[in-house]
Scaffold this active site. Sequence first.
Site, PDB file in Angstrom:
ATOM      1  N   ASP A  36       0.853  -1.213   0.000  1.00 24.21           N
ATOM      2  CA  ASP A  36       0.000   0.000   0.000  1.00 24.21           C
ATOM      3  C   ASP A  36       0.877   1.247   0.000  1.00 24.21           C
ATOM      4  OD1 ASP A  36       0.705  -0.424   2.726  1.00 24.21           O
ATOM      5  OD2 ASP A  36      -1.287   0.074   3.498  1.00 24.21           O
ATOM      6  N   GLY A 123      -3.037  -8.511  14.396  1.00 23.38           N
ATOM      7  CA  GLY A 123      -2.849  -8.027  13.027  1.00 23.38           C
ATOM      8  C   GLY A 123      -4.151  -7.945  12.252  1.00 23.38           C
ATOM      9  N   LEU A 124      -5.274  -7.836  12.967  1.00 20.93           N
ATOM     10  CA  LEU A 124      -6.557  -7.688  12.274  1.00 20.93           C
ATOM     11  C   LEU A 124      -7.074  -6.251  12.420  1.00 20.93           C
ATOM     12  CD1 LEU A 124      -8.213 -11.098  13.296  1.00 20.93           C
ATOM     13  CD2 LEU A 124      -6.955 -10.570  11.207  1.00 20.93           C
ATOM     14  N   SER A 125      -6.153  -5.350  12.742  1.00 16.79           N
ATOM     15  CA  SER A 125      -6.419  -3.903  12.731  1.00 16.79           C
ATOM     16  C   SER A 125      -7.426  -3.414  13.763  1.00 16.79           C
ATOM     17  CB  SER A 125      -6.884  -3.450  11.333  1.00 16.79           C
ATOM     18  OG  SER A 125      -5.843  -3.547  10.437  1.00 16.79           O
ATOM     19  N   ASP A 172      -5.566  -0.421   5.852  1.00 17.80           N
ATOM     20  CA  ASP A 172      -6.412  -0.872   6.962  1.00 17.80           C
ATOM     21  C   ASP A 172      -7.614   0.047   7.142  1.00 17.80           C
ATOM     22  OD1 ASP A 172      -4.316  -2.592   7.227  1.00 17.80           O
ATOM     23  OD2 ASP A 172      -3.480  -1.650   9.016  1.00 17.80           O
TER      24      ASP A 172
HETATM   25  C1  GLA Z   1      -0.046  -2.884   8.307  1.00 21.70           C
HETATM   26  C2  GLA Z   1      -0.211  -1.439   7.844  1.00 21.70           C
HETATM   27  C3  GLA Z   1      -0.822  -1.393   6.433  1.00 21.70           C
HETATM   28  C4  GLA Z   1      -0.041  -2.292   5.466  1.00 21.70           C
HETATM   29  C5  GLA Z   1       0.182  -3.681   6.079  1.00 21.70           C
HETATM   30  C6  GLA Z   1       1.070  -4.541   5.225  1.00 21.70           C
HETATM   31  O1  GLA Z   1      -1.284  -3.494   8.468  1.00 21.70           O
HETATM   32  O2  GLA Z   1      -1.049  -0.727   8.729  1.00 21.70           O
HETATM   33  O3  GLA Z   1      -0.853  -0.055   5.973  1.00 21.70           O
HETATM   34  O4  GLA Z   1       1.177  -1.699   5.102  1.00 21.70           O
HETATM   35  O5  GLA Z   1       0.733  -3.601   7.371  1.00 21.70           O
HETATM   36  O6  GLA Z   1       0.477  -4.845   4.017  1.00 21.70           O
END
Ligand code: GLA
Length: 386
Positions: A36, A123-125, A172
């Site tokens: 991204d 890692g699910l934001s 994300d």
């Molecule tokens: C994290 C970052 C995103 C992206 C991913 C890797 O989630 O927040 O912006 O760069 O890593 O794809």
Amino acid sequence: MELKNLIDEFIEIYGEGEYRKFFSPGRVNLIGEHIDYNGGYVFPCALEYGTYAIVRERQDNILNLASTNFDLKVTSNIDNIEYLEEDDWGNYAKGIVKIMKDKGYNVGGLDILVSGNIPNGAGLSSSASLELLVAVIVNEIFNNGEIDRVELVKIGQNCENNFVGVNCGIMDQFAIGMGKEKKGILLDCNTLQYKYADVNLKEYTLVIMNSNKRRALNESKYNERRAECEEALSILKKYKNIENLCDLSTEDFVELQHFIENETVRKRAKHAVFENDRVKESFEYLNKGKVEAFGELLTQSHNSLRDLYEVTGKELDTIVAESLKVEGCIGSRMTGAGFGGCAIALVLTSKVEEFTDIVKKNYTELIGYAPDFYFSGIGDGTHEMI
Ligand code: GLA
């Protein structure tokens, strides 16, 4: 937590009166990792897991934040918001309110209780979920819902970059703010043009596998990768008129790669260019119902993140390798920033139970603790619940 219990808890903390309910999802990225911020394509979707909020407008300028996930409660005056280490999770909400105020949008005092079911550090934001949640709350309560959604997404990223201090890309926040039920989002991170795509996996199920390795040290590594990509770009720009690494075709890259002398930097750039290609192919395959071919690209993506971009680590590599050994699994990869957190696997629906049993057993034997598995449909982006 049941919504009813959440409302009861809200009333217990803030007293009787009116309230509004909001939801903001987590996200999973199907493919297009670490590109991204290289102007590439990504293909994420919003989950059914996420963060709920019960909210009431106040008549003063006080922002009260409470959560069922953390004991810490945070109170600030919206005229005087600053980042405070001790405010921990509250900083994500504070940052959004401050940025919206600084941009001239209407803001005001709020009592907020949030409750999330996205596992933390997986890692699910969960942080982007909270950011968009607060942005949508402020939009609906003080701005008649008139602020453009992509603007709210950018405010979320701005908060992460400039208030919290994490140099993330836009994926994300975009996936969470713009998600649509049953759809993946093919997003061009350079232009922010996007298309929704049906994610019809036919007889397969998307399994989210949490390695339960928390993403330690990942911010400094994340920034290091970004810097390496910038270095590659500044070299290649001398030979080709490009703005982003992902403007290069794979053919361009093969032709120009020898100009990058540092092998590590060359590997990083190669990942970015080829991953971008895989995203476009994935979109085509899914459109044509070629789920097996899509699965193969997932595995290729993981291998590239492991060997070229070097953001996987023992736990993610183990869970992916073990999942691919199980009959019925046609593709597997880490998802998100890496160094821990989650991976995804495409598994024959009829074999899913067997799959999770085997992967759990083998992963636990090799790593020493168990993984978790989540089954989430693809849900809608952040919204008020009516
Ligand atoms: C994290 C970052 C995103 C992206 C991913 C890797 O989630 O927040 O912006 O760069 O890593 O794809």
